[in-house]
Scaffold this motif. Structure first.
Motif, PDB file in Angstrom:
ATOM      1  N   ARG A 282       0.932  -1.178  -0.036  1.00 31.73           N
ATOM      2  CA  ARG A 282      -0.018  -0.055   0.266  1.00 31.73           C
ATOM      3  C   ARG A 282       0.868   1.275  -0.002  1.00 31.73           C
ATOM      4  NH1 ARG A 282      -2.577  -3.846  -0.267  1.00 31.73           N
ATOM      5  NH2 ARG A 282      -4.969  -3.994   0.234  1.00 31.73           N
ATOM      6  N   LEU A 283       2.047   0.976   0.695  1.00 33.26           N
ATOM      7  CA  LEU A 283       2.868   2.358   0.871  1.00 33.26           C
ATOM      8  C   LEU A 283       3.525   2.630  -0.747  1.00 33.26           C
ATOM      9  CD1 LEU A 283       4.637   2.022   4.097  1.00 33.26           C
ATOM     10  CD2 LEU A 283       2.864   3.521   3.577  1.00 33.26           C
ATOM     11  N   ASP A 284       3.902   1.534  -1.260  1.00 33.04           N
ATOM     12  CA  ASP A 284       4.488   1.504  -2.582  1.00 33.04           C
ATOM     13  C   ASP A 284       3.614   2.068  -3.592  1.00 33.04           C
ATOM     14  OD1 ASP A 284       6.821   0.724  -1.794  1.00 33.04           O
ATOM     15  OD2 ASP A 284       6.518  -1.346  -2.279  1.00 33.04           O
ATOM     16  N   LEU A 285       2.329   1.483  -3.376  1.00 41.04           N
ATOM     17  CA  LEU A 285       1.193   2.123  -4.450  1.00 41.04           C
ATOM     18  C   LEU A 285       0.847   3.478  -4.191  1.00 41.04           C
ATOM     19  CD1 LEU A 285      -0.947   1.463  -6.529  1.00 41.04           C
ATOM     20  CD2 LEU A 285      -2.434   0.713  -4.551  1.00 41.04           C
ATOM     21  N   GLY A 286       0.790   3.992  -2.971  1.00 39.09           N
ATOM     22  CA  GLY A 286       0.436   5.344  -2.640  1.00 39.09           C
ATOM     23  C   GLY A 286       1.695   6.180  -3.068  1.00 39.09           C
ATOM     24  N   TRP A 287       2.740   5.676  -2.808  1.00 39.07           N
ATOM     25  CA  TRP A 287       4.065   6.693  -3.554  1.00 39.07           C
ATOM     26  C   TRP A 287       4.012   6.668  -5.030  1.00 39.07           C
ATOM     27  CZ3 TRP A 287       7.412   9.652  -1.240  1.00 39.07           C
ATOM     28  CH2 TRP A 287       8.444  10.280  -1.643  1.00 39.07           C
ATOM     29  N   SER A 288       3.875   5.605  -5.597  1.00 38.36           N
ATOM     30  CA  SER A 288       3.814   5.594  -6.966  1.00 38.36           C
ATOM     31  C   SER A 288       2.706   6.632  -7.637  1.00 38.36           C
ATOM     32  CB  SER A 288       3.741   4.233  -7.846  1.00 38.36           C
ATOM     33  OG  SER A 288       4.424   3.334  -7.158  1.00 38.36           O
ATOM     34  N   LYS A 292       3.431   9.870  -9.558  1.00 33.85           N
ATOM     35  CA  LYS A 292       2.598   9.874 -11.075  1.00 33.85           C
ATOM     36  C   LYS A 292       1.744  11.499 -11.229  1.00 33.85           C
ATOM     37  CE  LYS A 292      -0.471   7.746 -14.078  1.00 33.85           C
ATOM     38  NZ  LYS A 292      -1.365   6.549 -14.368  1.00 33.85           N
ATOM     39  N   GLY A 293       1.173  11.555  -9.785  1.00 32.81           N
ATOM     40  CA  GLY A 293       0.452  12.670  -9.978  1.00 32.81           C
ATOM     41  C   GLY A 293       1.323  13.974 -10.048  1.00 32.81           C
ATOM     42  N   LEU A 294       2.455  14.064  -9.308  1.00 31.72           N
ATOM     43  CA  LEU A 294       3.507  15.252  -9.671  1.00 31.72           C
ATOM     44  C   LEU A 294       3.848  15.391 -10.895  1.00 31.72           C
ATOM     45  CD1 LEU A 294       5.454  14.699  -6.138  1.00 31.72           C
ATOM     46  CD2 LEU A 294       3.403  16.409  -6.646  1.00 31.72           C
ATOM     47  N   ASP A 295       4.090  14.106 -11.564  1.00 34.49           N
ATOM     48  CA  ASP A 295       4.675  14.033 -13.028  1.00 34.49           C
ATOM     49  C   ASP A 295       3.661  14.748 -14.026  1.00 34.49           C
ATOM     50  OD1 ASP A 295       7.073  13.011 -12.264  1.00 34.49           O
ATOM     51  OD2 ASP A 295       6.323  10.881 -12.598  1.00 34.49           O
ATOM     52  N   LEU A 296       2.319  14.333 -13.631  1.00 34.37           N
ATOM     53  CA  LEU A 296       1.231  15.095 -14.516  1.00 34.37           C
ATOM     54  C   LEU A 296       1.029  16.669 -14.180  1.00 34.37           C
ATOM     55  CD1 LEU A 296      -1.341  12.347 -14.240  1.00 34.37           C
ATOM     56  CD2 LEU A 296      -0.086  12.572 -16.349  1.00 34.37           C
TER      57      LEU A 296
END
Length: 304
Positions: A282-288, A292-296
């Motif tokens: 869950r932590l990895d998913l949240g970090w990813s 991704k949101g920051l990249d967008l």
């Protein structure tokens, strides 16, 4: 004699009672947080809802409620005193009884090679909740709750005997059963490992070592109950021998270790590899998703 040194029931001063109340509240709070965390993990992570961890969930739920009622703190005589005494008795008994169902499940699966343990869930519930209710009802016979230190305890001689019979005897029975069961399981896996070494079966050796690593840790589970209730047992026996004389340091150890049972159980039973893996995923998913949101957000907006 000044009010600050008035002796409370059993030879405890008002200051002693405040210290015991603080120790009880602090230790029970840690147990409440630890057991609530395991309950929350079970609710949130669907992959943990296997039968083996379901038993851990019931154990954590019992610990959470036992800790909650212990955190009531220093109730006055009357309804709240009875509510605390009976509620903590019920859920603490349920807690150590759930550990016996975990030991039974492990023994039935590993030693007896049975695969029907999930069919026994209803029997487990009847055994744990029914026995806890029966012990709590029996405790009410000839009982008189009084305000002693950080807890509501029995004050009459009959009540103390009944309390010992309905709590400490089943407790040490559970400790002996768990210890004997885990000993049999570990001994069987030890024999299996030696056979694998003799046959030079490397794949089986690897699996056996993994099982042994887990079971050697599980072998310490009976020690949790011993660590949690050894001082309480000694304190009860001392109270039989010298009912008018409380040993303050023994009472502190009694209250502190008993209130930490939920924390010990949550660490030993709950924080296993499956729980840690679910949390890491869950932590990895949240970090990813965050990255991704920051990249967008950083991408340039196309011109109109």
């Amino acid at each position: 004699m000044s009010a600050t040194v008035v002796v409370a029931g059993g030879g405890l001063t008002a200051h002693d009672r405040r210290v015991l109340t603080a120790v009880n509240a602090g230790a029970a709070s840690l147990s409440f947080v630890g057991s609530s965390f395991i309950v929350l993990c079970y609710v949130l992570f669907k992959e943990l809802r296997k039968f083996s961890f379901k038993l851990v969930f019931y154990l954590a739920l019992s610990d959470m409620l036992c800790s909650f009622f212990s955190m009531v703190g220093d109730p006055s005589k009357g309804f709240f005193c009875y509510a605390q005494g009976y509620s903590t008795h019920f859920f603490c008994v349920a807690s150590f009884l759930w550990t016996t169902t975990i030991a039974f499940t492990l023994h039935r699966t590993v030693v007896r090679h049975k695969t029907d343990v999930e069919d026994l869930e209803a029997i487990f519930h009847l055994y744990v909740w029914g026995s806890s209710l029966l012990m709590t009802v029996i405790r009410s016979f000839g009982n008189n709750h009084g305000h002693l230190g950080a807890w509501c305890s029995t004050q009459t001689s009959t009540g103390k005997v009944i309390h010992f019979i309905t709590f400490y005897l089943p407790l040490w029975g559970a400790i002996l059963y768990n210890g004997f069961t885990y000993f049999q399981v570990i001994r069987m896996l030890n024999n299996a490992t030696r056979m694998a070494v003799g046959m030079s079966d490397r794949a089986y050796q690897s699996n056996a070592r993994a099982d042994m690593k887990a079971l050697n840790r599980w072998g310490y589970y009976p020690l949790i109950l011993i660590a949690s209730w050894a001082f309480g047992t000694i304190n009860r026996i001392h109270d039989f021998i010298e009912p008018g004389h409380k040993i303050f340091w023994l009472s502190v150890l009694d209250v502190g270790t008993a209130s930490l049972m939920g924390l010990f159980n949550s660490i030993a039973y709950g924080l296993n590899s499956s729980v840690r893996r679910a949390i890491y995923e869950r932590l990895d998913l949240g970090w990813s998703l965050r990255n991704k949101g920051l990249d967008l957000m950083s991408e340039p907006t196309p011109a109109a």
